[in-house]
Design a protein around this motif. Sequence first.
Motif, PDB file in Angstrom:
ATOM      1  N   ALA A  57       0.832  -1.203   0.000  1.00 43.68           N
ATOM      2  CA  ALA A  57       0.000   0.000   0.000  1.00 43.68           C
ATOM      3  C   ALA A  57       0.871   1.260   0.000  1.00 43.68           C
ATOM      4  O   ALA A  57       0.614   2.203  -0.762  1.00 43.68           O
ATOM      5  N   VAL A  58       1.902   1.272   0.833  1.00 43.85           N
ATOM      6  CA  VAL A  58       2.801   2.424   0.917  1.00 43.85           C
ATOM      7  C   VAL A  58       3.514   2.648  -0.420  1.00 43.85           C
ATOM      8  O   VAL A  58       3.677   3.786  -0.868  1.00 43.85           O
ATOM      9  N   GLU A  59       3.886   1.572  -1.085  1.00 41.27           N
ATOM     10  CA  GLU A  59       4.538   1.694  -2.389  1.00 41.27           C
ATOM     11  C   GLU A  59       3.593   2.331  -3.410  1.00 41.27           C
ATOM     12  O   GLU A  59       3.991   3.203  -4.180  1.00 41.27           O
ATOM     13  N   ILE A  60       2.333   1.900  -3.407  1.00 43.43           N
ATOM     14  CA  ILE A  60       1.354   2.460  -4.347  1.00 43.43           C
ATOM     15  C   ILE A  60       1.111   3.940  -4.035  1.00 43.43           C
ATOM     16  O   ILE A  60       1.094   4.782  -4.942  1.00 43.43           O
ATOM     17  N   LEU A  61       0.926   4.251  -2.762  1.00 41.31           N
ATOM     18  CA  LEU A  61       0.717   5.638  -2.369  1.00 41.31           C
ATOM     19  C   LEU A  61       1.884   6.517  -2.822  1.00 41.31           C
ATOM     20  O   LEU A  61       1.682   7.614  -3.359  1.00 41.31           O
ATOM     21  N   ASP A  63       4.217   5.797  -5.263  1.00 39.19           N
ATOM     22  CA  ASP A  63       4.378   5.804  -6.720  1.00 39.19           C
ATOM     23  C   ASP A  63       3.295   6.623  -7.429  1.00 39.19           C
ATOM     24  O   ASP A  63       3.565   7.283  -8.430  1.00 39.19           O
ATOM     25  N   LYS A  64       2.085   6.569  -6.930  1.00 39.06           N
ATOM     26  CA  LYS A  64       0.963   7.290  -7.551  1.00 39.06           C
ATOM     27  C   LYS A  64       0.820   8.708  -7.004  1.00 39.06           C
ATOM     28  O   LYS A  64       0.016   9.491  -7.509  1.00 39.06           O
ATOM     29  N   ARG A  65       1.571   9.013  -5.946  1.00 40.21           N
ATOM     30  CA  ARG A  65       1.551  10.330  -5.308  1.00 40.21           C
ATOM     31  C   ARG A  65       0.139  10.703  -4.866  1.00 40.21           C
ATOM     32  O   ARG A  65      -0.386  11.768  -5.185  1.00 40.21           O
ATOM     33  N   ILE A  66      -0.465   9.779  -4.119  1.00 42.15           N
ATOM     34  CA  ILE A  66      -1.825   9.971  -3.617  1.00 42.15           C
ATOM     35  C   ILE A  66      -1.836   9.783  -2.107  1.00 42.15           C
ATOM     36  O   ILE A  66      -0.863   9.288  -1.532  1.00 42.15           O
ATOM     37  N   GLY A  67      -2.940  10.130  -1.470  1.00 44.00           N
ATOM     38  CA  GLY A  67      -3.028  10.071  -0.018  1.00 44.00           C
ATOM     39  C   GLY A  67      -3.914   8.976   0.530  1.00 44.00           C
ATOM     40  O   GLY A  67      -3.969   8.775   1.746  1.00 44.00           O
ATOM     41  N   ALA A  68      -4.621   8.251  -0.356  1.00 40.26           N
ATOM     42  CA  ALA A  68      -5.500   7.181   0.122  1.00 40.26           C
ATOM     43  C   ALA A  68      -5.766   6.188  -1.000  1.00 40.26           C
ATOM     44  O   ALA A  68      -5.712   6.532  -2.181  1.00 40.26           O
ATOM     45  N   LEU A  69      -6.050   4.964  -0.587  1.00 41.23           N
ATOM     46  CA  LEU A  69      -6.403   3.890  -1.511  1.00 41.23           C
ATOM     47  C   LEU A  69      -7.781   3.359  -1.160  1.00 41.23           C
ATOM     48  O   LEU A  69      -8.116   3.204   0.022  1.00 41.23           O
TER      49      LEU A  69
END
Length: 173
Positions: A57-61, A63-69
Amino acid sequence: MPASYQPPMRKDEEKNRTHSQSAETNLKTETLTVRQVLDHKGHEMFSITPDETLRRAVEILRDKRIGALLVCDTEGALVGILSERDIVRKLADMPGQTLPQKVGDVMTSKVQTCEPSETLMQVLKTMNAGRFRHMPVMEGGALAGMITIGDVVNYRLVELEHEALQLKQLIVG
Protein backbone atom coordinates in the motif's frame (compact mmCIF):
# COMPACT_ATOMS: atom_id res chain seq x y z
CA MET A 1 -19.79 66.39 -10.19
CA PRO A 2 -18.69 66.16 -13.86
CA ALA A 3 -21.06 67.71 -16.36
CA SER A 4 -21.31 64.42 -18.27
CA TYR A 5 -22.75 62.58 -15.27
CA GLN A 6 -26.47 61.97 -15.38
CA PRO A 7 -28.03 60.43 -12.26
CA PRO A 8 -30.42 57.53 -12.90
CA MET A 9 -33.99 58.55 -13.46
CA ARG A 10 -37.15 56.58 -12.84
CA LYS A 11 -37.84 56.35 -16.54
CA ASP A 12 -34.45 54.69 -17.19
CA GLU A 13 -34.84 51.16 -18.40
CA GLU A 14 -34.17 48.38 -15.90
CA LYS A 15 -32.19 46.36 -18.43
CA ASN A 16 -29.46 49.01 -18.47
CA ARG A 17 -28.75 48.50 -14.80
CA THR A 18 -25.90 46.25 -13.77
CA HIS A 19 -25.38 44.39 -10.53
CA SER A 20 -22.09 43.21 -9.13
CA GLN A 21 -23.88 40.34 -7.42
CA SER A 22 -26.87 38.32 -8.41
CA ALA A 23 -28.67 35.25 -7.15
CA GLU A 24 -26.89 33.27 -9.88
CA THR A 25 -23.37 34.35 -8.89
CA ASN A 26 -24.03 34.00 -5.17
CA LEU A 27 -25.53 30.51 -5.51
CA LYS A 28 -23.06 29.15 -8.08
CA THR A 29 -20.77 27.62 -5.45
CA GLU A 30 -23.75 26.04 -3.72
CA THR A 31 -24.77 24.23 -6.91
CA LEU A 32 -21.39 22.88 -8.03
CA THR A 33 -21.56 19.10 -7.96
CA VAL A 34 -19.20 16.20 -7.44
CA ARG A 35 -19.88 15.17 -11.04
CA GLN A 36 -18.45 18.47 -12.31
CA VAL A 37 -15.25 17.95 -10.35
CA LEU A 38 -14.90 14.33 -11.52
CA ASP A 39 -15.56 15.33 -15.13
CA HIS A 40 -12.78 17.90 -14.81
CA LYS A 41 -10.18 15.79 -12.96
CA GLY A 42 -11.07 12.34 -14.27
CA HIS A 43 -12.49 9.20 -12.74
CA GLU A 44 -9.20 7.38 -12.15
CA MET A 45 -9.09 5.47 -8.86
CA PHE A 46 -6.46 3.32 -7.19
CA SER A 47 -7.36 0.34 -5.06
CA ILE A 48 -5.87 -2.50 -3.11
CA THR A 49 -7.31 -5.69 -1.62
CA PRO A 50 -7.64 -6.23 2.14
CA ASP A 51 -5.20 -9.16 2.13
CA GLU A 52 -2.27 -7.16 0.71
CA THR A 53 0.37 -5.73 3.03
CA LEU A 54 0.84 -2.18 4.18
CA ARG A 55 4.26 -2.32 2.49
CA ARG A 56 2.51 -2.75 -0.88
CA ALA A 57 0.00 0.00 0.00
CA VAL A 58 2.80 2.42 0.92
CA GLU A 59 4.54 1.69 -2.39
CA ILE A 60 1.35 2.46 -4.35
CA LEU A 61 0.72 5.64 -2.37
CA ARG A 62 4.29 6.77 -3.04
CA ASP A 63 4.38 5.80 -6.72
CA LYS A 64 0.96 7.29 -7.55
CA ARG A 65 1.55 10.33 -5.31
CA ILE A 66 -1.82 9.97 -3.62
CA GLY A 67 -3.03 10.07 -0.02
CA ALA A 68 -5.50 7.18 0.12
CA LEU A 69 -6.40 3.89 -1.51
CA LEU A 70 -9.80 2.36 -1.97
CA VAL A 71 -9.93 -1.14 -0.49
CA CYS A 72 -11.98 -3.47 -2.68
CA ASP A 73 -12.78 -7.17 -2.47
CA THR A 74 -12.05 -9.57 -5.34
CA GLU A 75 -15.35 -8.62 -7.03
CA GLY A 76 -14.43 -4.92 -6.91
CA ALA A 77 -16.88 -3.96 -4.16
CA LEU A 78 -15.76 -1.23 -1.78
CA VAL A 79 -14.97 -2.67 1.67
CA GLY A 80 -12.84 0.13 3.11
CA ILE A 81 -10.40 2.96 2.60
CA LEU A 82 -6.76 3.17 3.63
CA SER A 83 -5.29 6.61 4.15
CA GLU A 84 -1.85 7.84 5.09
CA ARG A 85 -3.32 8.70 8.49
CA ASP A 86 -4.37 5.08 9.05
CA ILE A 87 -0.82 3.96 8.35
CA VAL A 88 0.75 6.61 10.59
CA ARG A 89 -1.52 5.59 13.48
CA LYS A 90 -0.43 1.96 13.04
CA LEU A 91 3.22 3.05 12.89
CA ALA A 92 2.79 4.79 16.24
CA ASP A 93 1.11 1.71 17.76
CA MET A 94 3.51 -0.87 16.33
CA PRO A 95 6.86 0.73 15.43
CA GLY A 96 9.02 -1.54 13.30
CA GLN A 97 6.18 -4.06 12.81
CA THR A 98 3.80 -2.06 10.64
CA LEU A 99 4.67 -2.82 7.02
CA PRO A 100 3.95 -6.57 7.18
CA GLN A 101 0.43 -5.89 8.55
CA LYS A 102 -2.56 -6.61 6.30
CA VAL A 103 -4.47 -3.70 4.78
CA GLY A 104 -7.73 -5.18 6.09
CA ASP A 105 -6.46 -4.91 9.68
CA VAL A 106 -5.63 -1.21 9.37
CA MET A 107 -8.15 0.25 6.90
CA THR A 108 -11.20 2.27 7.83
CA SER A 109 -14.10 -0.06 7.16
CA LYS A 110 -16.95 2.38 7.77
CA VAL A 111 -16.50 4.45 4.64
CA GLN A 112 -18.42 7.64 4.08
CA THR A 113 -19.33 7.93 0.40
CA CYS A 114 -21.09 10.47 -1.78
CA GLU A 115 -22.92 10.51 -5.10
CA PRO A 116 -22.06 12.51 -8.22
CA SER A 117 -25.21 14.62 -7.84
CA GLU A 118 -24.21 15.93 -4.38
CA THR A 119 -23.04 19.51 -4.11
CA LEU A 120 -19.47 20.34 -3.20
CA MET A 121 -20.75 22.19 -0.14
CA GLN A 122 -22.49 19.02 1.12
CA VAL A 123 -19.34 16.97 0.57
CA LEU A 124 -17.07 19.54 2.23
CA LYS A 125 -19.35 19.69 5.26
CA THR A 126 -19.30 15.89 5.55
CA MET A 127 -15.51 15.75 5.18
CA ASN A 128 -15.04 18.51 7.73
CA ALA A 129 -17.41 16.90 10.25
CA GLY A 130 -15.74 13.49 9.85
CA ARG A 131 -12.22 14.98 9.74
CA PHE A 132 -11.18 13.11 6.58
CA ARG A 133 -9.87 14.28 3.21
CA HIS A 134 -10.85 11.52 0.75
CA MET A 135 -14.33 10.36 -0.19
CA PRO A 136 -15.27 7.60 -2.65
CA VAL A 137 -18.00 8.47 -5.12
CA MET A 138 -20.68 5.83 -5.70
CA GLU A 139 -23.14 5.79 -8.57
CA GLY A 140 -25.75 3.08 -8.90
CA GLY A 141 -23.98 0.93 -6.31
CA ALA A 142 -20.64 1.03 -8.16
CA LEU A 143 -17.51 3.11 -7.62
CA ALA A 144 -17.47 6.16 -9.88
CA GLY A 145 -14.39 7.96 -8.58
CA MET A 146 -12.72 9.54 -5.59
CA ILE A 147 -12.99 13.16 -4.53
CA THR A 148 -10.52 14.86 -2.22
CA ILE A 149 -10.45 18.14 -0.38
CA GLY A 150 -7.60 19.14 -2.71
CA ASP A 151 -9.79 18.49 -5.76
CA VAL A 152 -12.54 20.71 -4.39
CA VAL A 153 -10.16 23.53 -3.42
CA ASN A 154 -8.35 23.36 -6.78
CA TYR A 155 -11.64 23.37 -8.71
CA ARG A 156 -12.85 26.41 -6.79
CA LEU A 157 -9.53 28.27 -7.24
CA VAL A 158 -9.63 27.75 -11.01
CA GLU A 159 -13.21 28.97 -11.02
CA LEU A 160 -12.29 32.09 -9.00
CA GLU A 161 -9.40 32.84 -11.40
CA HIS A 162 -11.84 32.59 -14.30
CA GLU A 163 -14.31 34.91 -12.55
CA ALA A 164 -11.52 37.43 -11.83
CA LEU A 165 -10.44 37.36 -15.49
CA GLN A 166 -14.03 37.95 -16.62
CA LEU A 167 -14.33 40.93 -14.26
CA LYS A 168 -11.02 42.33 -15.49
CA GLN A 169 -12.15 42.03 -19.10
CA LEU A 170 -15.44 43.69 -18.20
CA ILE A 171 -13.62 46.62 -16.59
CA VAL A 172 -10.89 46.99 -19.21
CA GLY A 173 -13.22 46.39 -22.11
